[in-house]
Design an enzyme around this catalytic site. Structure first.
Site, short mmCIF file in Angstrom:
data_model
loop_
_atom_site.label_atom_id
_atom_site.label_comp_id
_atom_site.label_asym_id
_atom_site.label_seq_id
_atom_site.Cartn_x
_atom_site.Cartn_y
_atom_site.Cartn_z
N ASP A 106 -17.80 -34.68 -74.88
CA ASP A 106 -16.49 -35.30 -74.75
C ASP A 106 -16.71 -36.65 -74.04
O ASP A 106 -17.79 -36.90 -73.51
CB ASP A 106 -15.63 -34.35 -73.89
N ASP A 125 -13.79 -39.01 -72.16
CA ASP A 125 -12.99 -39.28 -70.96
C ASP A 125 -13.12 -38.16 -69.94
O ASP A 125 -12.90 -36.99 -70.25
CB ASP A 125 -11.50 -39.44 -71.34
#
Ligand code: TMP
Ligand code: MG
Length: 317
Positions: free
Chosen positions: A63, A65
């Protein structure tokens, strides 16, 4: 006792030493105070199995953020790719206020430990749709994105360079799977000099008209709780990831756990979750869901240690 027969002692000791070298998982990083594990033995066994298979069988899915980028720095939140757009070069004050209101409404829902992913899903679609509509109204200019990233307080986690460079040097593909804004994400890793050829990004990309003004977002919307759909369609189609059944997965949301769902015939999957916020409320669910949980850890120390261990087999197929 065979140890008392001198001529057999040396070879046996050598064999035992080699065996120990092959099977040990020397990882003091797993004993850091920020690390929680449901089953340390399973974690170590998985790392050993990945190491035996070698770098040629490995892929990393992460991922972006609050996973590759920091959650906070010196007590202040670090902006996500959406929030980097909060710059007068790109959006006006009214839009800033509306985006903040949306964040204050929907982020608590995103991380609410008492609601299921299914319950959260319609709220996430609402949040992302409203924000993207606002951004389109602002007629954001493509040629201003790089400056907005430069002027932002975005920061990758400590140790990011060793992470990206190590994977590149070992020819291990890195799939960054983000519900953020792809154009901004790419600019962040470019400005940090780690957008190497082994990096693939699946995200929400902006669609600009011929004058370079934002007019829409491309393709299927990605939010925190529909990554599975992107995994089985887009990620599964990436030829660079084929033949790599071992996965190191990094995320900060329970929704990130589905990012490896597109891997065909997965063999050894190790999941690492950054628990940044609402720690007490979410600890239990994170420890049950991720193999390794990193509590308020703003570094890449543990992922880097795992990768060093797995990749050190010298197999660079
Ligand atoms: P990620 O998949 O790379 O983590 O990106 C999704 C994160 O972006 C998610 O945790 C919520 C965050 N977000 C914002 O910070 N502001 C926004 O306006 C939106 C829509 C999402
Ligand atoms: Mg995230």
């Amino acid at each position: 006792m065979i140890y008392q027969i001198p001529w057999i002692y040396t070879p046996v000791r050598s064999v035992l030493a080699v065996w120990h070298q092959l099977t040990k998982t020397e990882m003091p990083e797993l004993s850091k105070g920020s690390v929680m594990m449901r089953d340390r033995r399973r974690v170590e066994e998985t790392i050993r199995a990945m190491r035996r298979a070698g770098a040629g069988r490995l892929q990393v899915i992460s991922d972006f953020d609050m996973t590759l980028s920091r959650f906070a720095h010196n007590g202040r939140r670090v902006p996500t790719t959406h929030n980097i757009l909060d710059n007068r070069l790109l959006i006006d004050e009214e839009c800033t206020i509306k985006m903040k209101e949306l964040l204050n409404t929907y982020y608590p829902i995103e991380i609410d430990a008492s609601r299921s992913a299914k319950e959260k899903l319609p709220h996430m679609v609402e949040w992302w749709t409203k924000v993207h509509e606002l951004l389109i109204e602002q007629r954001i200019r493509k040629d201003m994105l790089a400056r907005a990233v430069k002027e932002s307080r975005t920061m990758l986690r400590d140790g990011y360079k060793a992470f990206f460079d190590g994977l590149y040097e070992s020819r291990v593909p890195l799939l960054i799977f983000s519900a953020g804004v792809g154009d901004v994400l790419e600019e962040v890793i470019r400005q940090n000099h780690v957008f190497h050829a082994n990096v693939h990004v699946i995200s929400n990309y902006m669609d600009f008209d011929h004058t370079g003004v934002l007019r829409a977002f491309k393709g299927q919307l990605i939010h925190t709780f529909n990554k599975r759909e992107g995994a089985v369609t887009q990620a599964a189609a990436l030829s660079q990831l084929q033949g790599r059944p071992n996965v190191l997965l990094l995320g900060d949301s329970l929704g990130d756990l589905t990012m490896a769902d597109g891997v065909s015939d997965p063999r050894h999957v190790l999941t690492v979750g950054f628990l940044n916020d609402q720690v007490e409320e979410r600890k239990e669910s994170y420890v049950n869901a991720f193999d390794v949980v990193l509590v308020r850890d703003e570094t890449m120390d543990v992922p880097n240690a795992i990768l060093r261990n797995v990749i050190s087999s010298g197999d660079r197929k």
